[in-house]
Design an enzyme around this catalytic site. Structure first.
Site, PDB file in Angstrom:
ATOM      1  N   HIS A 198      -5.949  12.660 -13.509  1.00  0.00           N
ATOM      2  CA  HIS A 198      -6.728  12.337 -12.308  1.00  0.00           C
ATOM      3  C   HIS A 198      -8.219  12.304 -12.586  1.00  0.00           C
ATOM      4  O   HIS A 198      -8.958  11.580 -11.933  1.00  0.00           O
ATOM      5  CB  HIS A 198      -6.360  13.275 -11.172  1.00  0.00           C
ATOM      6  CG  HIS A 198      -5.053  12.891 -10.570  1.00  0.00           C
ATOM      7  ND1 HIS A 198      -3.869  13.453 -10.969  1.00  0.00           N
ATOM      8  CD2 HIS A 198      -4.745  11.925  -9.666  1.00  0.00           C
ATOM      9  CE1 HIS A 198      -2.876  12.868 -10.318  1.00  0.00           C
ATOM     10  NE2 HIS A 198      -3.378  11.945  -9.524  1.00  0.00           N
ATOM     11  N   ARG A 305      -6.080   8.314  -1.386  1.00  0.00           N
ATOM     12  CA  ARG A 305      -5.630   9.624  -1.902  1.00  0.00           C
ATOM     13  C   ARG A 305      -6.267  10.722  -1.046  1.00  0.00           C
ATOM     14  O   ARG A 305      -7.336  11.231  -1.370  1.00  0.00           O
ATOM     15  CB  ARG A 305      -6.043   9.793  -3.362  1.00  0.00           C
ATOM     16  CG  ARG A 305      -5.278   8.918  -4.345  1.00  0.00           C
ATOM     17  CD  ARG A 305      -5.718   9.248  -5.773  1.00  0.00           C
ATOM     18  NE  ARG A 305      -4.772   8.766  -6.765  1.00  0.00           N
ATOM     19  CZ  ARG A 305      -4.913   7.641  -7.466  1.00  0.00           C
ATOM     20  NH1 ARG A 305      -5.951   6.863  -7.270  1.00  0.00           N
ATOM     21  NH2 ARG A 305      -4.008   7.302  -8.366  1.00  0.00           N
ATOM     22  N   ARG A 342      -2.088   8.101   2.086  1.00  0.00           N
ATOM     23  CA  ARG A 342      -1.047   8.919   1.472  1.00  0.00           C
ATOM     24  C   ARG A 342      -1.237  10.364   1.914  1.00  0.00           C
ATOM     25  O   ARG A 342      -2.348  10.886   1.873  1.00  0.00           O
ATOM     26  CB  ARG A 342      -1.144   8.833  -0.047  1.00  0.00           C
ATOM     27  CG  ARG A 342      -0.054   9.646  -0.726  1.00  0.00           C
ATOM     28  CD  ARG A 342      -0.040   9.430  -2.204  1.00  0.00           C
ATOM     29  NE  ARG A 342      -1.157  10.087  -2.850  1.00  0.00           N
ATOM     30  CZ  ARG A 342      -1.381  10.031  -4.160  1.00  0.00           C
ATOM     31  NH1 ARG A 342      -0.582   9.310  -4.934  1.00  0.00           N
ATOM     32  NH2 ARG A 342      -2.398  10.662  -4.693  1.00  0.00           N
ATOM     33  N   GLU A 445       7.867   7.515  -7.643  1.00  0.00           N
ATOM     34  CA  GLU A 445       7.190   8.013  -8.843  1.00  0.00           C
ATOM     35  C   GLU A 445       7.986   9.096  -9.558  1.00  0.00           C
ATOM     36  O   GLU A 445       7.528   9.657 -10.539  1.00  0.00           O
ATOM     37  CB  GLU A 445       5.779   8.502  -8.501  1.00  0.00           C
ATOM     38  CG  GLU A 445       5.688   9.439  -7.323  1.00  0.00           C
ATOM     39  CD  GLU A 445       4.234   9.777  -6.951  1.00  0.00           C
ATOM     40  OE1 GLU A 445       3.311   9.428  -7.698  1.00  0.00           O
ATOM     41  OE2 GLU A 445       4.048  10.402  -5.901  1.00  0.00           O
ATOM     42  N   ASN A 468       1.848   6.042 -12.658  1.00  0.00           N
ATOM     43  CA  ASN A 468       1.264   7.137 -13.459  1.00  0.00           C
ATOM     44  C   ASN A 468       2.265   8.283 -13.578  1.00  0.00           C
ATOM     45  O   ASN A 468       2.505   8.811 -14.658  1.00  0.00           O
ATOM     46  CB  ASN A 468      -0.016   7.668 -12.814  1.00  0.00           C
ATOM     47  CG  ASN A 468      -1.007   6.565 -12.526  1.00  0.00           C
ATOM     48  OD1 ASN A 468      -0.988   5.543 -13.190  1.00  0.00           O
ATOM     49  ND2 ASN A 468      -1.856   6.767 -11.537  1.00  0.00           N
ATOM     50  N   ASP A 469       2.820   8.656 -12.431  1.00  0.00           N
ATOM     51  CA  ASP A 469       3.788   9.747 -12.460  1.00  0.00           C
ATOM     52  C   ASP A 469       5.151   9.271 -12.927  1.00  0.00           C
ATOM     53  O   ASP A 469       5.866  10.005 -13.604  1.00  0.00           O
ATOM     54  CB  ASP A 469       3.907  10.390 -11.074  1.00  0.00           C
ATOM     55  CG  ASP A 469       2.791  11.381 -10.846  1.00  0.00           C
ATOM     56  OD1 ASP A 469       2.524  12.180 -11.751  1.00  0.00           O
ATOM     57  OD2 ASP A 469       2.166  11.332  -9.777  1.00  0.00           O
ATOM     58  N   CYS A 516       0.831   1.027  -7.161  1.00  0.00           N
ATOM     59  CA  CYS A 516      -0.509   1.579  -6.945  1.00  0.00           C
ATOM     60  C   CYS A 516      -0.947   2.495  -8.081  1.00  0.00           C
ATOM     61  O   CYS A 516      -2.000   3.107  -8.017  1.00  0.00           O
ATOM     62  CB  CYS A 516      -0.608   2.287  -5.605  1.00  0.00           C
ATOM     63  SG  CYS A 516       0.472   3.719  -5.473  1.00  0.00           S
TER      64      CYS A 516
END
Ligand code: PEP
Ligand code: MG
Length: 588
Positions: A198, A305, A342, A445, A468-469, A516
């Site tokens: 992050h 976020r 989110r 994710e 990403n995750d 995303c």
């Protein structure tokens, strides 16, 4: 002598500037320049803080109970001596006079210089005195933050003629990265971190050149060294030779020209050669970023976020009213375009307080990425979750709002989410508060959610792939750990399979599907995602023009034809390159 330090490229471009070394625990110290006519005032602030700490230490010593060991009194004497030592106080004033650093910054800069001198000492006893010096400085820094005379940082411009500055730290917590939105640094380097940590994501959103995972950086680089950060290659050049410097200045100019050229695309409709419209959305971290999203030509926010609203507040979470104001601000700034908020994704490398990921791991001992993170945390705090849902629902009275739930993996979670939403709506009805219709989507994710996607599509209006995750959990690679960063592979056949499966199933169910994660803003994946049928991508506003340029030149029919070959390959990345090269040869 010029030295090179290698790390990972996380944010493109070239930055050239003087190194400012900051210890992780002090990154959140205010960094700003003081105008010439306020330097004496600033020195006065430091003096006051120092005197207050001296009084505090003297009082502590005076009030020591008679039965405590006398070493403690001796230690307080050492601290008092350090506090008044010229190597600390005089040199700190020099940073203020010559560089016009604010008091906190000057003091932490001098601490770094002295800490190194301690590290280099032969005598172990003396070396250990570094911890005492750090404690003394921490006390003065704390005292300075209580001082009402501190000037607000954004109001103070950089003095003209001074060289740009580059931050060098062992690690920077994501919460502290947010402070950089208002800071003077034009680039940064950290010893640790992965490409999709992050911290790296926030750097990318700031659009400043950055290199992470440059293991030796904060040890090899000295305060004030001249640095070139090559954010494209992931290299830091320390004290470059004049020829190398010249070359990089030229590259810096070229990349600025390229940026200006790409910017001209911002109002061009995002349509492929064969007429397929592609939705380009923005990822934002705060309502203030919405403006940049509109300016970059985003057609909405695909990922807000919200957890960044929960950080840097000493653990005091924002209440419903404060959250509502923030969401409404973003919704209004988007001028009728949709905003996907989110729900809070706290945990893993985004702790609420300001511990860096390393420190957090050290504290917790467990693996926070597999722990009480994201929706798991929200469902464990039902009142807090409903409060956030009410705030989001209320913002939907001011524009088009969508709710996105992070890290769903279990069917039971979905039921709990919709129950909480129902109760939040009921509470608003009872209070006579208005809200609009909102679509509810899930982040895909966790591999379990991607594999069982059909179950989830029955419940949600849309899904958004958090690559990403998804990559981290599919490959069992901690995205923030530079030791395994080389294994973090978005092209891994298993990852591509999960992406393709999720996109195809969502399209078959007539549900919206987007990506995303960082893959969306990386041009090397644009053709692949288009080939899979994806028509919606959400990324940092600064990435939109490059991706648009890529898709303006793409033909989705041709790309679709390449897909079986790529998905069936052992080395999908090579197969894709080959297929694209062949297609280019056929056209020419
Ligand atoms: C992701 O995981 O891809 C994502 C977009 O969410 P975050 O990076 O905030 O975890
Ligand atoms: Mg995620």
């Amino acid at each position: 002598m010029s030295v090179q330090v290698f790390g990972m490229a996380v944010s493109r471009g070239v930055a050239i500037g003087r190194a400012v070394l900051v210890a992780s625990s002090r990154v959140d110290v205010a960094h700003y320049f003081v105008p010439a006519d306020r330097v004496d005032h600033e020195i006065g602030r430091l003096r006051h803080a120092r005197d207050a700490v001296a009084a505090e230490l003297s009082a502590l010593k005076r009030d020591l109970p008679a039965d405590v060991p006398h070493e403690l009194a001796a230690l307080l004497d050492v601290h008092l001596m350090m506090l008044h030592d010229e190597s600390l106080s005089e040199a700190t004033k020099t940073w203020m006079r010559e560089r016009r650093y604010n008091a906190e910054w000057a003091l932490s800069a001098q601490l770094e210089v002295l800490a190194r001198q301690f590290d280099d000492m032969e005598d172990a006893y003396l070396r250990e005195r570094k911890a005492d010096l750090e404690q003394v400085v921490e006390r003065v820094l704390r005292q300075l933050t209580l001082d009402p005379g501190a000037a607000p940082s954004p109001a103070l411009p950089e003095p003209t003629g001074s060289e740009p500055l580059v931050l060098v730290a062992n690690d920077v917590a994501p919460a502290d990265m947010m402070q950089f939105k208002r800071s003077v640094f034009t680039g940064f380097v950290t010893d640790v971190g992965g490409r999709t940590s992050h911290t790296a994501i926030v750097a990318r959103s700031l659009d400043i050149p950055a290199v992470v995972g440059a293991r030796e950086a904060s040890r090899m680089i000295r305060q004030d060294d001249l640095l070139v950060i090559d954010g494209d290659a992931g290299v830091v050049i320390v004290n470059p030779s004049p020829i190398v410097l010249e070359e990089y200045r030229f590259r810096q100019q070229q990349s600025e020209l390229e940026r200006a050229r790409l910017n001209r695309l911002r109002h061009t409709p995002a349509v492929t050669l064969d007429g397929q419209a592609v939705e380009l959305l923005a990822n934002i971290e705060s309502p203030g970023d919405a403006q940049a999203a509109v300016a970059a030509g985003a057609v909405g926010v695909g990922l807000f976020r919200s957890e960044f609203l929960f950080m840097n507040r000493g653990g005091n979470l924002p209440g419903e009213e404060e959250q509502f104001e923030a969401y409404r601000e973003a919704v209004l700034a988007m001028q009728g375009l949709p905003v996907t908020i989110r729900t809070v994704d706290i945990g893993a490398d985004k702790p609420i307080d300001r511990l860096s990921s390393q420190e957090q791991r050290h504290e917790n001992g467990l693996n926070p990425a597999l722990g009480l993170r994201a929706i798991r945390w929200s469902l464990s705090e039902p009142a807090m979750f409903r409060q956030q849902l009410r705030a989001i629902l209320r913002a939907s009275a001011f524009g088009k709002v969508r709710i996105l739930i992070p890290m769903v993996a279990h069917i039971g979670e979905m039921r709990a989410i919709f129950e909480a939403l129902g109760r939040a709506r009921q509470q608003l009805d009872d209070a006579g508060r208005s809200y609009g219709p909102v679509e509810v989507g899930a982040m895909i994710e966790v591999p379990a959610a991607a594999i069982a996607i059909d179950r989830f599509l029955d419940y949600f209006d849309f899904v958004s792939l958090g690559t990403n995750d998804l990559i981290q959990y599919t490959l069992a690679i901690d995205r923030a750990d530079d030791a395994v960063a080389h294994l973090y592979d978005p092209w891994h056949p298993a990852v591509l399979h999960l992406l393709h499966h999720t996109i195809s199933r969502a399209l078959a169910h007539g549900r919206g599907v987007s990506v995303c994660g960082e893959m969306a803003g990386d041009p090397q994946f644009t053709e692949l995602l288009l080939a899979m049928g994806l028509r919606s991508l959400s990324m940092h506003p600064a990435r939109i023009s490059s991706i648009k340029q890529k898709l303006l030149r793409a033909d989705t029919r041709q790309l679709q034809g390449m897909l079986p070959r790529v998905l069936g390959a052992d080395m999908p990345c090579e197969a894709m390159k080959l297929a694209l090269a062949e297609a280019a040869r056929t056209v020419s």
